[in-house]
Design an enzyme around this catalytic site. Sequence first.
Site, PDB file in Angstrom:
ATOM      1  N   SER A 107     -20.401 -60.717   3.200  1.00 22.09           N
ATOM      2  CA  SER A 107     -20.825 -60.382   1.844  1.00 22.09           C
ATOM      3  C   SER A 107     -22.180 -59.682   1.857  1.00 22.09           C
ATOM      4  O   SER A 107     -23.050 -59.993   2.676  1.00 22.09           O
ATOM      5  CB  SER A 107     -20.932 -61.662   1.005  1.00 22.09           C
ATOM      6  OG  SER A 107     -21.559 -61.407  -0.245  1.00 22.09           O
ATOM      7  N   TYR A 130     -21.195 -54.276  -3.029  1.00 25.22           N
ATOM      8  CA  TYR A 130     -21.082 -54.247  -4.481  1.00 25.22           C
ATOM      9  C   TYR A 130     -21.357 -52.834  -4.987  1.00 25.22           C
ATOM     10  O   TYR A 130     -21.929 -51.999  -4.282  1.00 25.22           O
ATOM     11  CB  TYR A 130     -22.061 -55.237  -5.115  1.00 25.22           C
ATOM     12  CG  TYR A 130     -21.665 -56.675  -4.917  1.00 25.22           C
ATOM     13  CD1 TYR A 130     -20.569 -57.206  -5.588  1.00 25.22           C
ATOM     14  CD2 TYR A 130     -22.381 -57.510  -4.065  1.00 25.22           C
ATOM     15  CE1 TYR A 130     -20.194 -58.525  -5.403  1.00 25.22           C
ATOM     16  CE2 TYR A 130     -22.015 -58.836  -3.870  1.00 25.22           C
ATOM     17  CZ  TYR A 130     -20.915 -59.337  -4.542  1.00 25.22           C
ATOM     18  OH  TYR A 130     -20.536 -60.634  -4.358  1.00 25.22           O
ATOM     19  N   THR A 156     -16.247 -54.229  -3.788  1.00 29.25           N
ATOM     20  CA  THR A 156     -15.881 -55.146  -4.872  1.00 29.25           C
ATOM     21  C   THR A 156     -16.105 -54.449  -6.204  1.00 29.25           C
ATOM     22  O   THR A 156     -17.220 -54.027  -6.511  1.00 29.25           O
ATOM     23  CB  THR A 156     -16.722 -56.429  -4.803  1.00 29.25           C
ATOM     24  OG1 THR A 156     -16.392 -57.123  -3.594  1.00 29.25           O
ATOM     25  CG2 THR A 156     -16.435 -57.342  -5.987  1.00 29.25           C
ATOM     26  N   LYS A 252     -11.553 -54.224  -3.549  1.00 27.39           N
ATOM     27  CA  LYS A 252     -11.312 -55.631  -3.897  1.00 27.39           C
ATOM     28  C   LYS A 252     -11.578 -55.868  -5.382  1.00 27.39           C
ATOM     29  O   LYS A 252     -12.593 -55.447  -5.912  1.00 27.39           O
ATOM     30  CB  LYS A 252     -12.230 -56.527  -3.064  1.00 27.39           C
ATOM     31  CG  LYS A 252     -12.116 -58.030  -3.357  1.00 27.39           C
ATOM     32  CD  LYS A 252     -13.042 -58.806  -2.428  1.00 27.39           C
ATOM     33  CE  LYS A 252     -12.930 -60.308  -2.663  1.00 27.39           C
ATOM     34  NZ  LYS A 252     -13.566 -60.722  -3.942  1.00 27.39           N
ATOM     35  N   HIS A 276     -11.564 -62.604  -8.203  1.00 26.15           N
ATOM     36  CA  HIS A 276     -12.848 -63.137  -7.722  1.00 26.15           C
ATOM     37  C   HIS A 276     -12.834 -64.661  -7.685  1.00 26.15           C
ATOM     38  O   HIS A 276     -13.834 -65.323  -7.973  1.00 26.15           O
ATOM     39  CB  HIS A 276     -13.996 -62.642  -8.620  1.00 26.15           C
ATOM     40  CG  HIS A 276     -15.263 -62.354  -7.869  1.00 26.15           C
ATOM     41  ND1 HIS A 276     -15.581 -61.094  -7.426  1.00 26.15           N
ATOM     42  CD2 HIS A 276     -16.286 -63.153  -7.473  1.00 26.15           C
ATOM     43  CE1 HIS A 276     -16.754 -61.134  -6.803  1.00 26.15           C
ATOM     44  NE2 HIS A 276     -17.198 -62.369  -6.817  1.00 26.15           N
TER      45      HIS A 276
END
Length: 389
Positions: A107, A130, A156, A252, A276
């Site tokens: 992440s 992100y 994401t 995602k 999520h």
Amino acid sequence: MPVITTVEDLRKIYQRRTPRMFYDYCESGSWTEQTFRDNISDFSKLRLRQRVAVDMNNRSTRSTMIGEDVAMPVALAPVGLTGMQSADGEIKAAKAAEAFGVPFTLSTMSICSIEDVAEHTTRPFWMQVYTLKDDDFMRRLFVRAKAANCSAAVITVDLQLMGQRHKDVKNGLSAPPKLTPKSIANMATKVQWGLGMLGTKRRFFGNIVGHAKGVTDPSSLTTWTAEAFDQSLDWDRIRQFRTMWDGKLIIKGILDAEDAKQALNVGADAIIVSNHGGRQLDGAMSSIRMLPMIMDAVGDKIEVHLDSGIRSGQDVLKALALGAKGTYIGRAFVYGLGAMGQEGVTKALEVIHKELDLSMGLCGVQDVNALSRDNLYVPQGFEDPRVLL
């Protein structure tokens, strides 16, 4: 060592050994947590078709995800704050994944940095990013990922703004944890966790502090995070990110057939059907309920994976039987990590693999790649999310 037969066994140990704020961070959803619960319960509505007098020898769970060989079609999902669940948690999880032969996804909001994980592993891992406003940070993040030999970027797209998770607000979640009388009293009971944290220097967001402009300490990180996420995100912006990364790309956070079609046009190699983990839009459909409609829309044009709700090998089997090429576990591996560190992550993978392998055999399937809807009993209306059971 306790006898571990299910992922739930690991969760119970994890709950005892990890501070409350980090357990709650993992084991919660947004608002009323309806979607968080549905992600799990909707798997139970799918039943398996038992077959007998079929040769079950030489079963194989081996497959590929975005062209990479995997011991089973299960990747470790990107989970923020993993290094707060157990000291150096991202490194431990990545090493367990590498040894087992499944992908690890780091992440952006990890405690251990990209470089930390690369230094302690030999197999390429995947990097989750992100959709942030800061182009300079994004470009450098992709460059760092490439330098660390990451083989895929996972963008994401369902976190333009953050869904409220009530427990995190009440616990004052932070990294490192806020020292209040309540949190100190709770952490004092987690001796093993505390000793681990005392023995590591990694207690901040390693991919951001010292890398994002103006972020040099936890206090400046709070301000940066509040302003960083891009609420104006659209598909053109995602195309811009695609130009920053020339490797394999996974998108995602797809939960709608129309969005899946849009993802086809930005050059992605795969999409992840995901809500999520029930942590964003509460009241959204479970990932497994949306998978059939998305498969019907784009499944023959792009590789489709599934995330959210998987707690067993049978859940993996059901997702694959509905057409997914791969699956992701987040909470399931975090339970193991918080319970027993790297050994616990390995145990979670072993439990899921054994359940997948045995269930395949009892369904009369030798090769995981041969699973299909023919192996399931799907209740009427399940494949149309507009028909609620």
